[in-house]
Design a protein around this motif. Structure first.
Motif, PDB file in Angstrom:
ATOM      1  N   ARG A  40       0.851  -1.190   0.000  1.00  0.00           N
ATOM      2  CA  ARG A  40       0.000   0.000   0.000  1.00  0.00           C
ATOM      3  C   ARG A  40       0.883   1.234   0.000  1.00  0.00           C
ATOM      4  NH1 ARG A  40      -3.480   3.792   2.059  1.00  0.00           N
ATOM      5  NH2 ARG A  40      -5.680   3.368   1.753  1.00  0.00           N
ATOM      6  N   GLY A  41       0.643   2.109  -0.959  1.00  0.00           N
ATOM      7  CA  GLY A  41       1.422   3.341  -1.041  1.00  0.00           C
ATOM      8  C   GLY A  41       2.901   3.050  -1.208  1.00  0.00           C
ATOM      9  N   ALA A  42       3.724   3.626  -0.334  1.00  0.00           N
ATOM     10  CA  ALA A  42       5.177   3.453  -0.406  1.00  0.00           C
ATOM     11  C   ALA A  42       5.636   2.117   0.160  1.00  0.00           C
ATOM     12  CB  ALA A  42       5.858   4.594   0.354  1.00  0.00           C
ATOM     13  N   VAL A  43       4.726   1.352   0.747  1.00  0.00           N
ATOM     14  CA  VAL A  43       5.073   0.077   1.371  1.00  0.00           C
ATOM     15  C   VAL A  43       4.819  -1.064   0.393  1.00  0.00           C
ATOM     16  CG1 VAL A  43       4.490  -1.522   3.226  1.00  0.00           C
ATOM     17  CG2 VAL A  43       4.584   0.926   3.680  1.00  0.00           C
ATOM     18  N   SER A  44       5.834  -1.913   0.257  1.00  0.00           N
ATOM     19  CA  SER A  44       5.719  -3.067  -0.634  1.00  0.00           C
ATOM     20  C   SER A  44       6.197  -4.313   0.105  1.00  0.00           C
ATOM     21  CB  SER A  44       6.560  -2.840  -1.888  1.00  0.00           C
ATOM     22  OG  SER A  44       6.470  -3.938  -2.751  1.00  0.00           O
ATOM     23  N   ASP A  45       5.379  -5.339   0.076  1.00  0.00           N
ATOM     24  CA  ASP A  45       5.724  -6.638   0.658  1.00  0.00           C
ATOM     25  C   ASP A  45       6.032  -6.611   2.148  1.00  0.00           C
ATOM     26  OD1 ASP A  45       5.332  -7.949  -1.737  1.00  0.00           O
ATOM     27  OD2 ASP A  45       7.409  -7.702  -2.368  1.00  0.00           O
ATOM     28  N   ALA A  46       5.323  -5.796   2.919  1.00  0.00           N
ATOM     29  CA  ALA A  46       5.437  -5.888   4.373  1.00  0.00           C
ATOM     30  C   ALA A  46       4.770  -7.187   4.793  1.00  0.00           C
ATOM     31  CB  ALA A  46       4.762  -4.694   5.038  1.00  0.00           C
ATOM     32  N   GLU A  47       5.422  -7.948   5.663  1.00  0.00           N
ATOM     33  CA  GLU A  47       4.890  -9.246   6.082  1.00  0.00           C
ATOM     34  C   GLU A  47       4.669  -9.274   7.583  1.00  0.00           C
ATOM     35  OE1 GLU A  47       7.287 -12.428   4.599  1.00  0.00           O
ATOM     36  OE2 GLU A  47       6.698 -12.040   2.524  1.00  0.00           O
ATOM     37  N   LEU A  48       3.461  -9.661   7.972  1.00  0.00           N
ATOM     38  CA  LEU A  48       3.080  -9.762   9.368  1.00  0.00           C
ATOM     39  C   LEU A  48       2.511 -11.149   9.628  1.00  0.00           C
ATOM     40  CD1 LEU A  48       1.112  -6.390   9.604  1.00  0.00           C
ATOM     41  CD2 LEU A  48       3.496  -6.771  10.181  1.00  0.00           C
ATOM     42  N   THR A  49       2.641 -11.624  10.838  1.00  0.00           N
ATOM     43  CA  THR A  49       2.071 -12.907  11.232  1.00  0.00           C
ATOM     44  C   THR A  49       0.809 -12.628  12.039  1.00  0.00           C
ATOM     45  OG1 THR A  49       4.289 -13.830  11.368  1.00  0.00           O
ATOM     46  CG2 THR A  49       2.522 -15.064  12.436  1.00  0.00           C
ATOM     47  N   GLY A  50      -0.287 -13.345  11.713  1.00  0.00           N
ATOM     48  CA  GLY A  50      -1.548 -13.074  12.382  1.00  0.00           C
ATOM     49  C   GLY A  50      -2.312 -14.321  12.753  1.00  0.00           C
ATOM     50  N   LEU A  51      -3.438 -14.089  13.410  1.00  0.00           N
ATOM     51  CA  LEU A  51      -4.345 -15.153  13.809  1.00  0.00           C
ATOM     52  C   LEU A  51      -5.760 -14.748  13.409  1.00  0.00           C
ATOM     53  CD1 LEU A  51      -4.867 -17.811  15.394  1.00  0.00           C
ATOM     54  CD2 LEU A  51      -5.250 -16.385  17.402  1.00  0.00           C
ATOM     55  N   THR A  52      -6.488 -15.656  12.784  1.00  0.00           N
ATOM     56  CA  THR A  52      -7.864 -15.418  12.366  1.00  0.00           C
ATOM     57  C   THR A  52      -8.783 -16.404  13.071  1.00  0.00           C
ATOM     58  OG1 THR A  52      -7.125 -14.730  10.169  1.00  0.00           O
ATOM     59  CG2 THR A  52      -9.431 -15.326  10.389  1.00  0.00           C
ATOM     60  N   LEU A  53      -9.866 -15.895  13.650  1.00  0.00           N
ATOM     61  CA  LEU A  53     -10.918 -16.736  14.219  1.00  0.00           C
ATOM     62  C   LEU A  53     -12.060 -16.787  13.216  1.00  0.00           C
ATOM     63  CD1 LEU A  53     -10.914 -15.382  17.867  1.00  0.00           C
ATOM     64  CD2 LEU A  53      -9.726 -17.385  16.962  1.00  0.00           C
ATOM     65  N   ARG A  54     -12.637 -17.968  13.014  1.00  0.00           N
ATOM     66  CA  ARG A  54     -13.692 -18.166  12.010  1.00  0.00           C
ATOM     67  C   ARG A  54     -14.895 -18.829  12.651  1.00  0.00           C
ATOM     68  NH1 ARG A  54     -10.739 -22.171   8.360  1.00  0.00           N
ATOM     69  NH2 ARG A  54     -12.842 -22.382   7.583  1.00  0.00           N
ATOM     70  N   ALA A  55     -16.076 -18.416  12.218  1.00  0.00           N
ATOM     71  CA  ALA A  55     -17.322 -19.071  12.617  1.00  0.00           C
ATOM     72  C   ALA A  55     -18.198 -19.148  11.379  1.00  0.00           C
ATOM     73  CB  ALA A  55     -18.030 -18.283  13.710  1.00  0.00           C
ATOM     74  N   GLY A  56     -18.802 -20.300  11.165  1.00  0.00           N
ATOM     75  CA  GLY A  56     -19.600 -20.444   9.960  1.00  0.00           C
ATOM     76  C   GLY A  56     -20.713 -21.449  10.096  1.00  0.00           C
ATOM     77  N   MET A  57     -21.501 -21.520   9.022  1.00  0.00           N
ATOM     78  CA  MET A  57     -22.596 -22.473   8.956  1.00  0.00           C
ATOM     79  C   MET A  57     -22.647 -23.053   7.549  1.00  0.00           C
ATOM     80  SD  MET A  57     -26.646 -22.014   9.737  1.00  0.00           S
ATOM     81  CE  MET A  57     -26.461 -22.206  11.496  1.00  0.00           C
ATOM     82  N   VAL A  58     -22.754 -24.376   7.483  1.00  0.00           N
ATOM     83  CA  VAL A  58     -22.916 -25.075   6.216  1.00  0.00           C
ATOM     84  C   VAL A  58     -24.414 -25.121   5.938  1.00  0.00           C
ATOM     85  CG1 VAL A  58     -22.524 -27.205   4.941  1.00  0.00           C
ATOM     86  CG2 VAL A  58     -20.854 -26.453   6.653  1.00  0.00           C
ATOM     87  N   PHE A  59     -24.845 -24.360   4.933  1.00  0.00           N
ATOM     88  CA  PHE A  59     -26.266 -24.313   4.588  1.00  0.00           C
ATOM     89  C   PHE A  59     -26.667 -25.472   3.686  1.00  0.00           C
ATOM     90  CE2 PHE A  59     -25.038 -19.815   5.148  1.00  0.00           C
ATOM     91  CZ  PHE A  59     -25.796 -19.554   6.264  1.00  0.00           C
ATOM     92  N   HIS A  60     -25.722 -25.912   2.907  1.00  0.00           N
ATOM     93  CA  HIS A  60     -25.926 -26.959   1.916  1.00  0.00           C
ATOM     94  C   HIS A  60     -24.560 -27.570   1.687  1.00  0.00           C
ATOM     95  CE1 HIS A  60     -26.257 -28.510  -2.236  1.00  0.00           C
ATOM     96  NE2 HIS A  60     -27.505 -28.753  -1.904  1.00  0.00           N
ATOM     97  N   GLU A  61     -24.485 -28.775   1.196  1.00  0.00           N
ATOM     98  CA  GLU A  61     -23.177 -29.393   0.997  1.00  0.00           C
ATOM     99  C   GLU A  61     -22.278 -28.568   0.079  1.00  0.00           C
ATOM    100  OE1 GLU A  61     -23.588 -33.245  -0.762  1.00  0.00           O
ATOM    101  OE2 GLU A  61     -24.635 -32.499  -2.498  1.00  0.00           O
TER     102      GLU A  61
END
Length: 170
Positions: A40-61
């Motif tokens: 983004r802008g003047a920044v190229s290929d900055a790399e960060l380590t993260g954690l994502t929490l997910r919640a979902g529902m299977v409506f159909h196969e």
């Protein structure tokens, strides 16, 4: 009259295909460890380590819906600019083709929102997020997944996630 009959026929075929699997309605929770790349802008290929929490529902196969919330708590520096991620979240649909084996590919797409700091200046981006991945069944109620997600791709830049995670189905 003939158009109405055709519409009823199409609706009947769609219902016949979707409704038998619609009773599935499983919910799941999951977490992913992510590598986040920011351009983004003047920044190229900055790399960060993260954690994502997910919640979902299977409506159909074939179709599931999912919400995600994540953060990359570390920071990176690119040409003297310190890059941090405060939060990212999104709402997505997942399309999974029916396959007869334990490894199932999927496509994911929806809305993403990201807040980053560049030298303590808050920058917000949102828009369409899209990607794909592979779920690998470990048991009847647990999967492991490998995924690529383009969180943001707009005129200002792009942000991507590569993740390895686990999901538990109820």
């Amino acid at each position: 009259m003939q158009i109405s009959l055709k519409m009823k026929s199409v609706a009947g075929v769609v219902s016949a295909l979707i409704l038998p699997g619609a009773v599935q309605a499983e919910t799941y929770l999951g977490a992913q460890a992510n590598m986040m790349r920011i351009d983004r802008g003047a920044v190229s290929d900055a790399e960060l380590t993260g954690l994502t929490l997910r919640a979902g529902m299977v409506f159909h196969e074939l179709v599931s819906g999912e919400v995600r919330l994540g953060k990359a708590p570390d920071e990176d520096t690119y040409r003297g600019i310190t890059v941090e991620n405060d939060v990212y979240y999104g709402v997505y649909a997942r399309l999974t083709p029916p396959v007869p084996w334990a490894v199932a590919p999927y496509l994911v797409g929806g809305y993403s929102y990201v807040e980053n700091e560049f030298d303590d200046e808050m920058v917000r981006d949102d828009g369409a997020g899209f990607g794909g991945g592979v779920d690998m069944g470990v048991s009847d109620s647990m999967t492991v997944n490998l995924e690529y997600l383009r969180l943001i791709d707009n005129d200002f830049g792009k942000q991507e996630l590569m993740g390895l995670g686990v999901s538990y189905f109820f």
